[in-house]
Design an enzyme around this catalytic site. Structure first.
Site, PDB file in Angstrom:
ATOM      1  N   ARG A 162     -49.123  -8.201  46.604  1.00  0.00           N
ATOM      2  CA  ARG A 162     -48.495  -7.196  45.757  1.00  0.00           C
ATOM      3  C   ARG A 162     -48.350  -5.854  46.472  1.00  0.00           C
ATOM      4  NH1 ARG A 162     -44.564  -6.888  43.800  1.00  0.00           N
ATOM      5  NH2 ARG A 162     -45.044  -9.024  43.106  1.00  0.00           N
ATOM      6  N   LYS A 179     -37.689  15.367  46.695  1.00  0.00           N
ATOM      7  CA  LYS A 179     -37.949  14.676  45.422  1.00  0.00           C
ATOM      8  C   LYS A 179     -38.360  13.231  45.709  1.00  0.00           C
ATOM      9  CE  LYS A 179     -34.767  17.683  42.913  1.00  0.00           C
ATOM     10  NZ  LYS A 179     -33.500  17.800  42.170  1.00  0.00           N
ATOM     11  N   LYS A 183     -34.340  29.831  47.962  1.00  0.00           N
ATOM     12  CA  LYS A 183     -33.637  29.412  46.756  1.00  0.00           C
ATOM     13  C   LYS A 183     -33.489  30.589  45.802  1.00  0.00           C
ATOM     14  CE  LYS A 183     -34.137  25.075  45.674  1.00  0.00           C
ATOM     15  NZ  LYS A 183     -34.656  23.781  45.175  1.00  0.00           N
ATOM     16  N   GLU A 205     -29.851  29.018  49.633  1.00  0.00           N
ATOM     17  CA  GLU A 205     -29.108  28.466  48.511  1.00  0.00           C
ATOM     18  C   GLU A 205     -28.142  29.520  47.973  1.00  0.00           C
ATOM     19  OE1 GLU A 205     -30.905  25.921  45.137  1.00  0.00           O
ATOM     20  OE2 GLU A 205     -30.761  27.942  44.302  1.00  0.00           O
ATOM     21  N   ASP A 230     -25.021  25.189  45.656  1.00  0.00           N
ATOM     22  CA  ASP A 230     -25.670  24.546  44.523  1.00  0.00           C
ATOM     23  C   ASP A 230     -24.785  24.473  43.288  1.00  0.00           C
ATOM     24  OD1 ASP A 230     -27.799  23.346  43.143  1.00  0.00           O
ATOM     25  OD2 ASP A 230     -28.454  25.271  42.344  1.00  0.00           O
TER      26      ASP A 230
END
Length: 294
Positions: free
Chosen positions: A114, A149, A181, A210, A231
């Site tokens: 597994r 992510k 950002k 960004e 963005d």
């Protein structure tokens, strides 16, 4: 128990750190085997001396990634296990195709099954999804790239699978690239101050900014930024920004991109399409283990 030299070499050739891979596998095995480190079913039902060969078989069409990782899982459980790949990472397989065969003491094969499949199926799913994006934008100048992510603990492995699928990696973490950002811009009081502070503090670290408007893009370029994240812009807005910036900076389209939109965004002239879904939303590629039996 340890990984064989052959598997270590395969991992290194793929750009993976064998120590990191071993740590991931050991964590997964600890979840499966509990405090006593025992697979109670296999221990009870299979004689210690029994040896078998099992096939790893694709149950769906896709792109394989992580064969050496699966080999490492079997080897870390059972020193006598040996996996023989039938294909290489990056190859497309169809339902019913053999991906690999593994031979060794049966108890160990069943105990490792597994963990080995969880990782192999996960990485193959990421590679399969990435290949769909790469195929969708083939012929354009754009390249599909990943994000941060990722599944906690699996970043290096999932980013490897993106490469296998025909994509490229962006930054590995918060340490290797400075990414300014919107919240950084607000905290610093503007694009130019934020860029200036990064250059002053970490002059040798790559810097990205960004932006959401042409004016912000021009300000960032004037301040010295040479990589811009565009963005949540429409294709029309991106074409305007590409025309305004020209070759002064590399441009990345980011923010909620979907596969049906891929070609339209790639044709705006940007250099990259940033797709978090490559790692946070890829379904696994179903691969099973079939023991041949006595």
């Amino acid at each position: 128990m340890g990984i064989t030299a052959t598997t270590v070499d395969a991992l290194v050739r793929g750009g993976l750190d064998p120590t990191v891979v071993s740590r991931v596998i050991e964590t997964a095995l600890a979840e499966d085997l509990g405090p006593d480190g025992v697979d109670v079913t296999s221990f009870a039902t299979v004689p210690k001396e029994q040896v078998d060969t099992a096939d790893l078989v694709a149950r769906a069409d896709g792109v394989v990634a992580g064969i050496a990782v699966a080999a490492a899982a079997f080897e870390l459980v059972e020193a006598g296990a040996r996996l023989s790949p039938q294909v290489v990472d990056g190859v497309r397989v169809g339902r019913g195709d053999r991906v690999a065969e593994v031979t060794g003491p049966t108890r160990g094969l069943l105990t490792a099954e597994r963990t080995a499949l969880n990782l192999l199926c996960r990485l193959s799913g990421v590679a399969t999804h990435t290949r769909a994006w790469a195929d969708a934008i083939a012929g354009s100048k754009a390249q599909v790239i990943d994000t941060r992510k990722t599944t906690p603990g699996l970043r290096a492995l999932e980013k490897y699978a993106v490469r296998v699928g025909g994509g490229a990696n962006k930054r590995m973490g918060l340490y290797d690239v400075a990414l300014i950002k919107d919240n950084h811009i607000l905290a610093a009081g503007g694009v130019a101050p934020a860029v200036g502070r990064v250059h002053a503090t970490y002059p040798n670290v790559p810097l990205q900014v960004e932006v959401t408007t042409v004016a912000q893009a021009q300000e960032a370029v004037s301040a010295g930024a040479r990589f811009l994240l565009c963005d949540n812009l429409t294709p029309e807005q991106l074409r305007e920004l590409v025309a305004a910036v020209g070759d002064q900076a590399e441009l990345e389209a980011t923010g909620g991109l979907t596969l049906p939109q891929a070609r339209e965004y790639a044709d705006t002239g940007v250099d990259y399409l940033s797709v978090g879904a490559l790692t946070h939303s890829s379904p696994v590629l179903d691969i099973a283990m079939d023991v041949r039996g006595q």
